[in-house]
Design a protein around this motif. Structure first.
Motif, PDB file in Angstrom:
ATOM      1  N   GLY A 185      -1.128   6.164  -8.158  1.00 13.25           N
ATOM      2  CA  GLY A 185      -1.262   5.343  -9.359  1.00 13.25           C
ATOM      3  C   GLY A 185      -2.162   4.133  -9.147  1.00 13.25           C
ATOM      4  O   GLY A 185      -2.855   3.687 -10.066  1.00 13.25           O
ATOM      5  N   ALA A 186      -2.159   3.611  -7.921  1.00 15.19           N
ATOM      6  CA  ALA A 186      -2.991   2.447  -7.595  1.00 15.19           C
ATOM      7  C   ALA A 186      -4.390   2.858  -7.129  1.00 15.19           C
ATOM      8  O   ALA A 186      -5.204   1.995  -6.784  1.00 15.19           O
ATOM      9  CB  ALA A 186      -2.307   1.605  -6.515  1.00 15.19           C
ATOM     10  N   ARG A 187      -4.641   4.153  -7.111  1.00 10.91           N
ATOM     11  CA  ARG A 187      -5.937   4.705  -6.723  1.00 10.91           C
ATOM     12  C   ARG A 187      -6.342   4.281  -5.301  1.00 10.91           C
ATOM     13  O   ARG A 187      -7.455   3.826  -5.051  1.00 10.91           O
ATOM     14  CB  ARG A 187      -7.019   4.313  -7.728  1.00 10.91           C
ATOM     15  N   ILE A 188      -5.397   4.461  -4.359  1.00  9.04           N
ATOM     16  CA  ILE A 188      -5.656   4.166  -2.951  1.00  9.04           C
ATOM     17  C   ILE A 188      -5.608   5.487  -2.196  1.00  9.04           C
ATOM     18  O   ILE A 188      -4.620   6.222  -2.281  1.00  9.04           O
ATOM     19  CB  ILE A 188      -4.624   3.174  -2.381  1.00  9.04           C
ATOM     20  N   GLU A 189      -6.666   5.787  -1.486  1.00  3.83           N
ATOM     21  CA  GLU A 189      -6.760   7.041  -0.731  1.00  3.83           C
ATOM     22  C   GLU A 189      -5.618   7.147   0.278  1.00  3.83           C
ATOM     23  O   GLU A 189      -5.213   6.132   0.864  1.00  3.83           O
ATOM     24  CB  GLU A 189      -8.099   7.109   0.012  1.00  3.83           C
ATOM     25  N   ARG A 217      -2.471   0.727   5.449  1.00  2.22           N
ATOM     26  CA  ARG A 217      -1.965  -0.461   4.767  1.00  2.22           C
ATOM     27  C   ARG A 217      -0.435  -0.544   4.836  1.00  2.22           C
ATOM     28  O   ARG A 217       0.122  -1.571   5.183  1.00  2.22           O
ATOM     29  CB  ARG A 217      -2.376  -0.467   3.285  1.00  2.22           C
ATOM     30  N   ILE A 218       0.238   0.551   4.505  1.00  2.87           N
ATOM     31  CA  ILE A 218       1.697   0.537   4.395  1.00  2.87           C
ATOM     32  C   ILE A 218       2.366   0.428   5.770  1.00  2.87           C
ATOM     33  O   ILE A 218       3.521   0.017   5.879  1.00  2.87           O
ATOM     34  CB  ILE A 218       2.215   1.760   3.586  1.00  2.87           C
ATOM     35  N   GLN A 219       1.636   0.766   6.823  1.00  4.65           N
ATOM     36  CA  GLN A 219       2.145   0.588   8.184  1.00  4.65           C
ATOM     37  C   GLN A 219       1.822  -0.791   8.752  1.00  4.65           C
ATOM     38  O   GLN A 219       2.231  -1.109   9.862  1.00  4.65           O
ATOM     39  CB  GLN A 219       1.585   1.678   9.098  1.00  4.65           C
ATOM     40  N   GLY A 220       1.070  -1.588   7.983  1.00  5.71           N
ATOM     41  CA  GLY A 220       0.746  -2.941   8.413  1.00  5.71           C
ATOM     42  C   GLY A 220      -0.393  -3.026   9.411  1.00  5.71           C
ATOM     43  O   GLY A 220      -0.623  -4.078  10.006  1.00  5.71           O
TER      44      GLY A 220
END
Length: 101
Positions: free
Chosen positions: A49-53, A60-63
């Motif tokens: 939905g945020a258009r992030i590959e 990103r989500i792992q920091g």
């Protein structure tokens, strides 16, 4: 960057190769994960939905790398939360993490 800024960064032992290890990346990822859980959505649906590959999302989500402001804006829109709410939570999480060190 001005010469003055370079001097300040050097004097603070700034190493551009370890920027992805700053606590703000981890704090941001933790806040985003928490917001996803509270919204009862999946990481996959939010990333889409945020258009992030997918590969970018995982970093990103792992920091490991920082979310960009435009990504956080799109994430907040997908989750239906105010951007200010995310940013405040990130700031508080960073502050709490610094206090523990």
């Amino acid at each position: 960057m001005t010469d003055g800024a370079k001097l300040v960064l050097k004097s603070a032992n700034f190493d551009p190769n370890v920027v992805n290890m700053l606590p703000i990346n981890e704090a941001t990822a933790a806040v985003v994960r928490d917001a996803i859980a509270k919204a009862d959505q999946t990481e996959e649906s939010v990333a889409e939905g945020a258009r992030i590959e997918p590969r970018t999302w995982q970093r990103r989500i792992q920091g490991r790398t920082a979310f960009r402001v435009n990504e956080l804006s799109r994430i907040s829109a997908v989750l239906g939360v105010k951007m200010a709410t995310l940013l405040t939570a990130i700031s508080e999480t960073v502050s709490q993490g610094s206090a523990k060190r």
